[in-house]
Design an enzyme around this catalytic site. Structure first.
Site, PDB file in Angstrom:
ATOM      1  N   VAL A  61       0.470  -0.938  -0.292  1.00 35.85           N
ATOM      2  CA  VAL A  61       0.008  -0.287  -0.069  1.00 35.85           C
ATOM      3  C   VAL A  61       0.463   1.453  -0.211  1.00 35.85           C
ATOM      4  O   VAL A  61       0.111   2.249  -0.507  1.00 35.85           O
ATOM      5  CB  VAL A  61      -0.994   0.254   0.944  1.00 35.85           C
ATOM      6  CG1 VAL A  61      -2.112  -1.092   0.659  1.00 35.85           C
ATOM      7  CG2 VAL A  61      -0.524  -0.209   2.303  1.00 35.85           C
ATOM      8  N   ASN A  87      -4.576   0.853   8.692  1.00 34.57           N
ATOM      9  CA  ASN A  87      -3.828   0.281   9.598  1.00 34.57           C
ATOM     10  C   ASN A  87      -2.402  -0.686   9.152  1.00 34.57           C
ATOM     11  O   ASN A  87      -1.213  -0.479  10.288  1.00 34.57           O
ATOM     12  CB  ASN A  87      -4.560  -1.053   9.920  1.00 34.57           C
ATOM     13  CG  ASN A  87      -4.039  -2.038  10.917  1.00 34.57           C
ATOM     14  OD1 ASN A  87      -3.948  -1.508  12.167  1.00 34.57           O
ATOM     15  ND2 ASN A  87      -3.410  -3.061  10.424  1.00 34.57           N
ATOM     16  N   SER A 139      -0.890   6.889  16.110  1.00 32.22           N
ATOM     17  CA  SER A 139       0.162   6.385  17.619  1.00 32.22           C
ATOM     18  C   SER A 139       0.119   7.382  18.751  1.00 32.22           C
ATOM     19  O   SER A 139       0.374   8.743  18.045  1.00 32.22           O
ATOM     20  CB  SER A 139       1.451   6.024  17.476  1.00 32.22           C
ATOM     21  OG  SER A 139       2.279   5.314  18.456  1.00 32.22           O
ATOM     22  N   TYR A 152       8.669   6.947  12.121  1.00 30.55           N
ATOM     23  CA  TYR A 152       7.649   6.226  13.313  1.00 30.55           C
ATOM     24  C   TYR A 152       6.774   7.957  13.625  1.00 30.55           C
ATOM     25  O   TYR A 152       4.976   7.417  13.604  1.00 30.55           O
ATOM     26  CB  TYR A 152       7.792   5.511  14.197  1.00 30.55           C
ATOM     27  CG  TYR A 152       6.207   5.240  14.307  1.00 30.55           C
ATOM     28  CD1 TYR A 152       5.731   3.776  13.516  1.00 30.55           C
ATOM     29  CD2 TYR A 152       5.966   4.616  15.746  1.00 30.55           C
ATOM     30  CE1 TYR A 152       4.736   3.185  13.921  1.00 30.55           C
ATOM     31  CE2 TYR A 152       4.751   4.351  15.800  1.00 30.55           C
ATOM     32  CZ  TYR A 152       4.281   3.503  15.135  1.00 30.55           C
ATOM     33  OH  TYR A 152       3.178   2.388  15.461  1.00 30.55           O
ATOM     34  N   ALA A 154       6.993  10.750  12.538  1.00 29.13           N
ATOM     35  CA  ALA A 154       6.938  11.738  12.251  1.00 29.13           C
ATOM     36  C   ALA A 154       5.595  11.101  11.187  1.00 29.13           C
ATOM     37  O   ALA A 154       4.388  12.150  10.655  1.00 29.13           O
ATOM     38  CB  ALA A 154       7.575  12.332  10.456  1.00 29.13           C
ATOM     39  N   SER A 155       5.243   9.948  10.625  1.00 28.98           N
ATOM     40  CA  SER A 155       4.529   9.273  10.299  1.00 28.98           C
ATOM     41  C   SER A 155       2.861   9.146  10.683  1.00 28.98           C
ATOM     42  O   SER A 155       1.864   9.807  10.378  1.00 28.98           O
ATOM     43  CB  SER A 155       5.575   8.003   9.571  1.00 28.98           C
ATOM     44  OG  SER A 155       4.456   6.864  10.552  1.00 28.98           O
ATOM     45  N   LYS A 156       3.144   9.187  12.353  1.00 28.19           N
ATOM     46  CA  LYS A 156       2.046   8.790  12.414  1.00 28.19           C
ATOM     47  C   LYS A 156       1.493  10.096  13.452  1.00 28.19           C
ATOM     48  O   LYS A 156       0.167  10.525  13.184  1.00 28.19           O
ATOM     49  CB  LYS A 156       2.364   7.788  13.966  1.00 28.19           C
ATOM     50  CG  LYS A 156       2.407   6.702  13.995  1.00 28.19           C
ATOM     51  CD  LYS A 156       1.651   6.425  13.074  1.00 28.19           C
ATOM     52  CE  LYS A 156       1.581   4.487  13.104  1.00 28.19           C
ATOM     53  NZ  LYS A 156       1.000   3.958  12.100  1.00 28.19           N
ATOM     54  N   ILE A 185       0.498  -1.629  22.493  1.00 27.25           N
ATOM     55  CA  ILE A 185      -0.378  -3.312  22.398  1.00 27.25           C
ATOM     56  C   ILE A 185       0.518  -4.005  21.995  1.00 27.25           C
ATOM     57  O   ILE A 185       0.394  -4.369  20.792  1.00 27.25           O
ATOM     58  CB  ILE A 185      -1.203  -2.610  20.810  1.00 27.25           C
ATOM     59  CG1 ILE A 185      -1.887  -1.437  21.159  1.00 27.25           C
ATOM     60  CG2 ILE A 185      -2.429  -3.751  20.862  1.00 27.25           C
ATOM     61  CD1 ILE A 185      -2.906  -0.977  22.462  1.00 27.25           C
TER      62      ILE A 185
END
Ligand code: NAD
Length: 244
Positions: A61, A87, A139, A152, A154-156, A185
């Site tokens: 994706v 997701n 997140s 991570y 930055a992406s979230k 989680i």
């Protein structure tokens, strides 16, 4: 029958969301990198056993053209895409001083560009339908930052901005867009953390336990349901009280 497309749904939180939305009565369009991701688990059979339809639409994706094909194939197969759950995600952790360009770019591509791709192509389908629910996995790292996760985080954080933007662009078309921001989680993604990292995280959690994928799926179920019809552009933290 309404259809939910869930990216990265062969395992972990995505698989739990698929199962929960199937229990809610949605047909499920699974996605993951390749057929092999579904080989050693029975998630598709478990969903079909609930009496809904389920199909796998494989593909990376992070790739724009792949997402266009997945969106069109799902729409053609099921006749609509009523819920999109962004997701799919990866981590490539490392302190900034040593983080490579490849580590940065790969996480941005999978976690962030995938959301742009899917929001665009599925958003176009939902616009024509004049309804839809877009739910994206952010997140706590995107809300508060986390050492070793520049890429991570930055992406979230980007996903939160993208969610608010599409909520404003498509709100008048009957489409809502929201994000959930999980804390720690228990999934294959967090299994690879060291015991020291896990203990440090646990110390900050008010409920003094990790979350389960089903606890994310429950909130996604709410955001996909009629009960959340006037909720859009929001970020719901699901972290057992990591921050207050
Ligand atoms: P996971 O690693 O268990 O599952 C992620 C799934 O995404 C895997 O099946 C993987 O094959 C798939 N995937 C990876 N790259 C892909 C790509 N390019 N195209 C299609 N599929 C791809 O992770 P998880 O813990 O279940 O996390 C799910 C989501 O929740 C991620 O976006 C993650 O960032 C987010 N999240 C997880 C936690 C946690 O504590 N586990 C916390 C906050 C946010």
């Amino acid at each position: 029958m309404a259809t939910a497309l869930i990216t990265g749904s062969a395992r972990g939180i995505g698989a739990a969301i698929a199962l929960r939305l199937a229990k809610d009565g949605f047909d499920i369009a699974f996605n993951d990198l390749n057929e092999g991701c579904f080989e050693n688990n029975d998630i598709v059979d478990r969903v079909r056993a609930l009496g809904v339809k389920a199909e796998i639409f494989c593909g990376d994706v992070s790739k724009h053209d792949v997402c266009e094909k997945i969106a069109n194939d799902v729409n053609e197969h099921f006749g609509s895409i009523d819920v999109l759950v962004n997701n799919a995600g990866i981590t490539r952790d490392g302190l900034l001083a040593r983080m490579t360009e490849e580590q940065y770019d790969s996480v941005i591509a999978v976690n962030q560009k995938s959301v742009f791709n899917m929001m665009k192509f599925v958003g176009n389908i939902m616009r024509r339908q004049k309804h839809g629910r877009i739910i994206s996995l952010a997140s706590v790292a995107g809300l508060y930052g986390n050492p070793g996760q520049m890429n991570y985080s930055a992406s979230k954080a980007a996903i939160i901005g993208m969610t608010k933007t599409i909520a404003k662009e498509l709100g008048s078309r009957g489409i809502t867009a929201n994000a959930v921001a999980p804390g720690f989680i228990r999934t294959p993604m967090t299994d690879k953390l060291t015991e020291e990292q896990k203990a440090a995280m646990l110390a900050q959690i008010a409920m003094k336990r990790y979350g389960e994928p089903e606890e994310i799926a429950g909130v996604v179920s709410f955001l996909a349901s009629d009960d959340s019809s006037y909720v859009t552009g929001q970020v719901i933290e699901i972290s057992g009280g990591l921050s207050m």
